[in-house]
Design an enzyme around this catalytic site. Structure first.
Site, PDB file in Angstrom:
ATOM      1  CE1 TYR A   1      -3.189  -2.520  -0.703  1.00 17.78           C
ATOM      2  CE2 TYR A   1      -2.515  -3.172   1.763  1.00 17.78           C
ATOM      3  CZ  TYR A   1      -2.914  -3.128   0.831  1.00 17.78           C
ATOM      4  OH  TYR A   1      -3.802  -5.210   0.642  1.00 17.78           O
TER       5      TYR A   1
ATOM      6  CG  LEU B   1       0.863 -19.031   7.366  1.00 14.65           C
ATOM      7  CD1 LEU B   1       2.015 -20.209   6.804  1.00 14.65           C
ATOM      8  CD2 LEU B   1      -0.878 -19.337   7.354  1.00 14.65           C
TER       9      LEU B   1
END
Length: 370
Positions: free
Chosen positions: A182, A301
């Site tokens: 971004y 994760l």
């Protein structure tokens, strides 16, 4: 004593454990305004047992949204929409509430992920995106408009205005989104930033604008409230942003009083090649922490209680942030506390839920049924 369930302090914000619910875009706002979906989502995870909940990427201006459904905080209407949600959280939970503030830059004007996530053409309701340079995120997309001096000032002031509105709402901490491809990450990465002025070229120049934005936000957030930054430690693309540059960026942020670095990776290029495995981004957080001494948050994760415990206990990171694991199991922290011998906050309506073998999970004696 469990390291994961030990307290930590960020300025005057005292957290009873090291678990944060990561900011997760819901793509469900209407003209930037939160609604009943956000009420349900935020209130549910506010009872997760985590010490801090970070509201999803909250965009600082309409063209800074990733999708038409992204959350915003740029005017009175978007501010008012969040008030009842936060009021409900405060009535029912002791969780600290942070907000990630963001601008999508060239990755804006995209369809929601479940509608394919591709760029929306102008003729179909899309908008002209902006970025550090007129380089599209991927081949075939409409190039962004390179921000000029007036545009840079406008966006910086939009970040400041959003931070002020967040403070009026009673938000406990701010996370500046400088990751995942971004706008602020676009300035940092030589893949997206091709400028030849003071904001492009050398590392010092590429860091300049994100640091200016951080300084401006830090100035309007009260000194007792923490401001952290989310970074992508690597672009996973040769010649892109990498860990060494991330550490230099973190060092500059440290000089400016940053309170944590939330260490993720990737997002600036579709050419990225990521090596996925459990905790695959933890080494990046560990490297930043070791090199800078800053409080770091590990992501990526992290799904198991013992895995999170080991990350904190071994000093690889000071906190962990969970996203998908929390969506799958909104009481993840309860179950981790039961496994690791910690305690979590739960409302009295739920005290009866703890297993008979975990009488002290909530720090209360289980009530019997009448």
């Amino acid at each position: 004593m469990s390291a994961l369930f030990s307290p930590i302090r960020l300025r005057e914000l005292a957290l009873p454990n090291r678990i944060m619910v990561a900011p997760m875009c819901q793509y469900s706002a209407e003209d930037g305004e939160a609604n009943d979906w956000h009420f349900t989502h935020i209130n549910s995870l506010a009872l997760s047992g985590a010490a801090m909940f970070c509201i999803e990427a909250t965009h600082v201006e309409p063209i800074g949204r990733i999708t038409p459904g992204c959350l915003g905080l740029w005017d009175d209407a978007t501010e008012a929409a969040l008030k009842p949600i936060l009021a409900s959280v405060r009535r029912r939970s002791k969780i600290a509430v942070a907000m990630q503030i963001a601008h999508a830059g060239r990755k804006g004007s995209s369809h929601r992920p479940w509608h394919g996530g591709q760029q929306i053409p102008l003729a179909e309701g899309g908008w002209q995106t902006e970025g550090p340079s007129d380089v599209p995120h991927k081949e075939g997309e409409l190039p962004p408009r390179a921000l000029d001096a007036q545009g840079l000032k406008r966006v910086r002031e939009a970040f400041v205005d959003t931070a002020r509105r967040a403070m009026r709402l009673g938000i406990d901490a701010i996370e500046v989104h400088s990751a995942h491809g971004y706008l602020l990450h676009q300035f940092l990465s030589p893949i997206a930033n091709k400028r030849t002025d003071q904001y492009g070229g050398s590392l010092q120049n590429r860091m300049r604008y994100p640091l200016e934005v951080f300084d401006a936000i830090r100035e309007v957030v009260p000194g007792n409230k923490p401001v952290g930054v989310k970074v992508s430690a690597t672009d996973w693309v040769e010649g892109g942003w990498d860990l060494e540059q991330t550490i230099e960026y973190a060092q500059e942020l440290k000089k400016r009083g940053v309170d944590w670095i939330d260490v993720s990776s990737a997002g600036v290029s579709p050419l990225q090649k990521i090596s996925l495995s459990p905790g695959y981004q933890v080494p990046f957080a560990e490297a930043v922490r070791k090199a800078t001494g800053l409080t770091t948050i590990a992501v990526g994760l992290i799904t198991e209680a013992k895995q999170a415990e080991e990350i904190v206990a071994s000093g690889k990171a000071d906190m962990v942030a969970l996203a998908r694991a929390m969506l799958y199991d909104p009481r993840w922290a309860w179950h981790a506390a039961a496994e690791l011998g910690g305690q979590v906050f739960a409302p009295p309506q739920y005290w009866r839920s703890q297993p008979s073998t975990q009488k002290e999970l909530f720090g209360k004696t289980t009530f019997g049924a009448r």
